[in-house]
Write a protein that holds these residues in place. Structure first.
Motif, PDB file in Angstrom:
ATOM      1  N   GLU A   4       0.841  -1.194   0.000  1.00 15.69           N
ATOM      2  CA  GLU A   4       0.000   0.000   0.000  1.00 15.69           C
ATOM      3  C   GLU A   4       0.874   1.241   0.000  1.00 15.69           C
ATOM      4  O   GLU A   4       1.942   1.276   0.619  1.00 15.69           O
ATOM      5  CB  GLU A   4      -0.914   0.007   1.222  1.00 15.69           C
ATOM      6  CG  GLU A   4      -1.881  -1.164   1.269  1.00 15.69           C
ATOM      7  CD  GLU A   4      -2.745  -1.121   2.519  1.00 15.69           C
ATOM      8  OE1 GLU A   4      -3.289  -0.047   2.821  1.00 15.69           O
ATOM      9  OE2 GLU A   4      -2.847  -2.157   3.193  1.00 15.69           O
ATOM     10  N   PHE A   5       0.395   2.274  -0.689  1.00 22.09           N
ATOM     11  CA  PHE A   5       1.128   3.532  -0.777  1.00 22.09           C
ATOM     12  C   PHE A   5       0.196   4.678  -0.385  1.00 22.09           C
ATOM     13  O   PHE A   5      -0.600   5.135  -1.211  1.00 22.09           O
ATOM     14  CB  PHE A   5       1.654   3.758  -2.201  1.00 22.09           C
ATOM     15  CG  PHE A   5       2.595   2.691  -2.690  1.00 22.09           C
ATOM     16  CD1 PHE A   5       3.919   2.670  -2.258  1.00 22.09           C
ATOM     17  CD2 PHE A   5       2.159   1.710  -3.559  1.00 22.09           C
ATOM     18  CE1 PHE A   5       4.794   1.690  -2.715  1.00 22.09           C
ATOM     19  CE2 PHE A   5       3.023   0.724  -4.018  1.00 22.09           C
ATOM     20  CZ  PHE A   5       4.347   0.715  -3.588  1.00 22.09           C
ATOM     21  N   PRO A   6       0.274   5.144   0.869  1.00 23.54           N
ATOM     22  CA  PRO A   6      -0.591   6.263   1.269  1.00 23.54           C
ATOM     23  C   PRO A   6      -0.416   7.489   0.377  1.00 23.54           C
ATOM     24  O   PRO A   6      -1.388   8.175   0.063  1.00 23.54           O
ATOM     25  CB  PRO A   6      -0.152   6.545   2.709  1.00 23.54           C
ATOM     26  CG  PRO A   6       0.411   5.259   3.189  1.00 23.54           C
ATOM     27  CD  PRO A   6       1.074   4.650   1.994  1.00 23.54           C
ATOM     28  N   TYR A   7       0.835   7.781   0.010  1.00 21.86           N
ATOM     29  CA  TYR A   7       1.094   8.933  -0.860  1.00 21.86           C
ATOM     30  C   TYR A   7       1.796   8.481  -2.129  1.00 21.86           C
ATOM     31  O   TYR A   7       2.727   7.675  -2.085  1.00 21.86           O
ATOM     32  CB  TYR A   7       1.995   9.954  -0.157  1.00 21.86           C
ATOM     33  CG  TYR A   7       1.267  11.050   0.578  1.00 21.86           C
ATOM     34  CD1 TYR A   7       0.504  12.004  -0.107  1.00 21.86           C
ATOM     35  CD2 TYR A   7       1.355  11.157   1.958  1.00 21.86           C
ATOM     36  CE1 TYR A   7      -0.153  13.016   0.566  1.00 21.86           C
ATOM     37  CE2 TYR A   7       0.700  12.166   2.646  1.00 21.86           C
ATOM     38  CZ  TYR A   7      -0.052  13.093   1.939  1.00 21.86           C
ATOM     39  OH  TYR A   7      -0.693  14.107   2.619  1.00 21.86           O
ATOM     40  N   GLU A   8       1.349   9.050  -3.246  1.00 19.51           N
ATOM     41  CA  GLU A   8       1.999   8.832  -4.533  1.00 19.51           C
ATOM     42  C   GLU A   8       2.026  10.160  -5.287  1.00 19.51           C
ATOM     43  O   GLU A   8       1.043  10.906  -5.279  1.00 19.51           O
ATOM     44  CB  GLU A   8       1.236   7.810  -5.374  1.00 19.51           C
ATOM     45  CG  GLU A   8       1.068   6.435  -4.737  1.00 19.51           C
ATOM     46  CD  GLU A   8       0.157   5.534  -5.560  1.00 19.51           C
ATOM     47  OE1 GLU A   8       0.564   5.132  -6.666  1.00 19.51           O
ATOM     48  OE2 GLU A   8      -0.967   5.260  -5.103  1.00 19.51           O
ATOM     49  N   THR A   9       3.131  10.450  -5.936  1.00 21.71           N
ATOM     50  CA  THR A   9       3.183  11.623  -6.808  1.00 21.71           C
ATOM     51  C   THR A   9       3.542  11.174  -8.217  1.00 21.71           C
ATOM     52  O   THR A   9       4.249  10.181  -8.408  1.00 21.71           O
ATOM     53  CB  THR A   9       4.227  12.655  -6.327  1.00 21.71           C
ATOM     54  OG1 THR A   9       5.548  12.139  -6.523  1.00 21.71           O
ATOM     55  CG2 THR A   9       4.019  12.992  -4.853  1.00 21.71           C
ATOM     56  N   ASN A  10       3.047  11.912  -9.185  1.00 19.35           N
ATOM     57  CA  ASN A  10       3.336  11.590 -10.583  1.00 19.35           C
ATOM     58  C   ASN A  10       3.694  12.876 -11.325  1.00 19.35           C
ATOM     59  O   ASN A  10       2.872  13.793 -11.431  1.00 19.35           O
ATOM     60  CB  ASN A  10       2.133  10.930 -11.254  1.00 19.35           C
ATOM     61  CG  ASN A  10       2.428  10.508 -12.681  1.00 19.35           C
ATOM     62  OD1 ASN A  10       3.494   9.980 -12.989  1.00 19.35           O
ATOM     63  ND2 ASN A  10       1.481  10.765 -13.576  1.00 19.35           N
TER      64      ASN A  10
END
Length: 225
Positions: A4-10
């Motif tokens: 799981e990834f609470p935060y992701e940026t793209n």
């Protein structure tokens, strides 16, 4: 097992436009922060570490790219939506410790929790004991050292077991022993499921990272998991 990834940026970018030139504070930062881990943001001053934390906390709005929190695109959330997230799920430790000067240490902590919540009151007392600060609970912030106030801010950020803690140089005013105590606490809470994203120059803090990023001129130049 799915990670799981609470935060992701793209492709997250942030630019400041001046009269004669445009300055890039972040350049197409694409990164995922795993749940229940300590992610370290390294790099020299001005590399973009604090800017990235401020974007993740909704204090700065990116020029382009996206931020996802728990799978939801929060890039263009309203101030009210961000405020609710900060209150309930994501806490921040800033470089400049902000405490109410007219409240005691204990009152500062009770300000962010319900005084009727026995479990959180017990947690506050336990954290103060862990930080060797319980004897100072009735003192005022001005009576503590800069390092003491920094540790109180960290206690406040951990109250209520937030989903994510963003920490900007959390050990900058601490000696080696107190830095170790803080990072051991972070590790303890990470095991319980809290995700930490920590900007630091401190090599001893970096050793606690499960996931380490190095930023330079707003770009991620190295990533190790």
């Amino acid at each position: 097992m799915k990670i799981e990834f609470p935060y992701e940026t793209n492709q997250l970018s942030l630019e400041y436009s001046g009269r004669d030139e445009t300055t890039s504070a972040l350049k197409e930062v694409t990164v995922c922060f795993p749940k229940g881990t300590i992610s370290i943001l390294g790099g020299s001053s001005g590399s973009g570490k604090s800017t990235l934390l401020n974007c993740l906390f909704g204090l700065k709005r990116p020029t382009k790219g996206t931020i996802k929190y728990e799978g939801h695109d929060v890039t263009n959330w309203s101030n009210r939506q961000w405020a609710e997230l900060r209150q309930n799920e994501v806490h921040l430790v800033t470089q400049q410790t902000v405490l109410f000067p007219y409240l005691t240490i204990w009152e500062n902590l009770c300000f962010v929790i319900s005084p009727r919540d026995k479990e959180q009151l017990e947690q506050a007392a336990h954290l103060l004991e862990s930080m060797n600060l319980i004897q100072n609970k009735h003192r005022y912030p001005r009576e503590l050292s800069i390092g003491g106030r920094q540790r109180i801010a960290i206690v406040r950020a951990l109250l209520g077991d937030p989903n994510v803690v963003l920490a900007d140089e959390p050990t900058s005013a601490l000696d080696e022993e107190n830095s170790r105590i803080v990072m051991d606490l972070f590790m303890h809470y990470a095991v319980k499921g809290t995700t930490f994203i920590v900007a630091t120059h401190d090599p001893s803090v970096m050793t606690y990272g499960h996931h380490c990023l190095k930023l330079k001129d707003g770009e991620v130049v190295n990533e190790v998991s």
